[in-house]
Design a protein around this motif. Structure first.
Motif, PDB file in Angstrom:
ATOM      1  N   GLY A  53      47.057  78.529  69.503  1.00 10.22           N
ATOM      2  CA  GLY A  53      46.511  77.224  69.836  1.00 10.22           C
ATOM      3  C   GLY A  53      45.885  76.587  68.618  1.00 10.22           C
ATOM      4  N   TRP A 136      56.138  70.510  78.033  1.00 13.94           N
ATOM      5  CA  TRP A 136      55.101  70.789  77.060  1.00 13.94           C
ATOM      6  C   TRP A 136      53.946  71.540  77.686  1.00 13.94           C
ATOM      7  CZ3 TRP A 136      52.961  65.348  75.444  1.00 13.94           C
ATOM      8  CH2 TRP A 136      52.376  64.722  76.537  1.00 13.94           C
ATOM      9  N   TYR A 137      53.017  71.917  76.828  1.00 16.32           N
ATOM     10  CA  TYR A 137      51.835  72.658  77.251  1.00 16.32           C
ATOM     11  C   TYR A 137      50.684  71.668  77.295  1.00 16.32           C
ATOM     12  CZ  TYR A 137      48.745  76.713  77.546  1.00 16.32           C
ATOM     13  OH  TYR A 137      47.833  77.640  77.963  1.00 16.32           O
ATOM     14  N   PRO A 138      50.217  71.273  78.490  1.00 19.27           N
ATOM     15  CA  PRO A 138      49.257  70.171  78.594  1.00 19.27           C
ATOM     16  C   PRO A 138      47.886  70.458  77.968  1.00 19.27           C
ATOM     17  CG  PRO A 138      49.648  71.165  80.744  1.00 19.27           C
ATOM     18  CD  PRO A 138      50.602  71.798  79.800  1.00 19.27           C
ATOM     19  N   GLN A 139      47.588  71.716  77.690  1.00 17.37           N
ATOM     20  CA  GLN A 139      46.300  72.026  77.083  1.00 17.37           C
ATOM     21  C   GLN A 139      46.250  71.575  75.619  1.00 17.37           C
ATOM     22  OE1 GLN A 139      45.260  76.111  77.471  1.00 17.37           O
ATOM     23  NE2 GLN A 139      43.253  75.866  76.547  1.00 17.37           N
ATOM     24  N   TYR A 140      47.392  71.570  74.917  1.00 16.94           N
ATOM     25  CA  TYR A 140      47.416  71.266  73.493  1.00 16.94           C
ATOM     26  C   TYR A 140      48.216  70.010  73.146  1.00 16.94           C
ATOM     27  CZ  TYR A 140      45.970  76.126  73.417  1.00 16.94           C
ATOM     28  OH  TYR A 140      45.326  77.301  73.648  1.00 16.94           O
ATOM     29  N   ASP A 141      49.270  69.713  73.895  1.00 21.49           N
ATOM     30  CA  ASP A 141      50.147  68.594  73.573  1.00 21.49           C
ATOM     31  C   ASP A 141      49.555  67.297  74.112  1.00 21.49           C
ATOM     32  OD1 ASP A 141      51.785  70.557  72.579  1.00 21.49           O
ATOM     33  OD2 ASP A 141      53.011  70.657  74.381  1.00 21.49           O
ATOM     34  N   TYR A 163      52.383  70.541  69.955  1.00 22.29           N
ATOM     35  CA  TYR A 163      51.922  71.670  69.143  1.00 22.29           C
ATOM     36  C   TYR A 163      53.004  72.746  69.127  1.00 22.29           C
ATOM     37  CZ  TYR A 163      49.061  75.431  67.363  1.00 22.29           C
ATOM     38  OH  TYR A 163      48.562  76.453  66.598  1.00 22.29           O
ATOM     39  N   TYR A 164      53.260  73.300  67.949  1.00 22.87           N
ATOM     40  CA  TYR A 164      54.188  74.419  67.852  1.00 22.87           C
ATOM     41  C   TYR A 164      53.599  75.480  66.946  1.00 22.87           C
ATOM     42  CZ  TYR A 164      55.747  72.487  63.350  1.00 22.87           C
ATOM     43  OH  TYR A 164      55.801  72.023  62.066  1.00 22.87           O
TER      44      TYR A 164
END
Length: 165
Positions: A53, A136-141, A163-164
């Motif tokens: 993250g 996507w990953y809603p916590q970071y993107d 984010y990747y």
């Protein structure tokens, strides 16, 4: 020392064999010289960071991306009339400008993939709906968007920060 001379003999025989087989006489193997062998050092292997993250200081700046998008769209489209040929070029210019400015805002040590989507269309009093779907990953993107319209055109701009690792 004996190992080095054995290696040189093998490389030399490889060069001779390559020249015989190719017929042309020039190949990658024939371009190797004895001086090139000594210049090659050990290959650098990078370790994985296992960073899953973003750090607190590396979060995607949604508000700044929205401000960049708004300023760029207003700069290019304020009092503009719709023309299919010019709007095609404007779309490309706005997209590239926003992408470079957002990347500059993030800095060089970031792990976000920046995707910019700009749509410009004619405004004839109709309704238009722009939709996009992402995995996507809603916590970071994150994403930022801005909408603009005048008498002759409408524009929608979206900046995705994915984010990747």
């Amino acid at each position: 020392m004996a190992m080095r001379s054995l290696f040189r003999r093998k490389v030399t025989s490889l060069i001779i064999q390559t020249r015989r087989n190719s017929g042309a006489g020039s190949s990658y193997a024939s371009s190797l010289t004895q001086e090139d062998e000594g210049l090659k050092g050990p290959q650098v292997v990078y370790e994985n960071t296992y960073q899953l993250g973003p750090k607190e200081s590396q979060k995607f700046p949604t508000k700044k991306a929205e401000d960049i998008l708004k300023n760029t769209i207003l700069t290019h489209l304020l009092d503009a009339k719709y023309n299919g040929d010019t709007c095609k070029n404007l779309t490309t210019q706005i997209t590239e400008t926003v992408k470079t400015q957002v990347k500059a805002e993030l800095g060089s040590n970031n792990r976000f993939k920046i995707v910019v989507l700009v749509i410009i269309g004619a405004n004839f009093g109709q309704d238009a709906r722009v939709a996009s779907r992402c995995l996507w990953y809603p916590q970071y993107d994150r994403f930022a968007q801005y909408e603009y319209h005048n008498e002759s055109l409408f524009a929608v701009g979206i900046v995705y920060g994915v984010y990747y690792e």
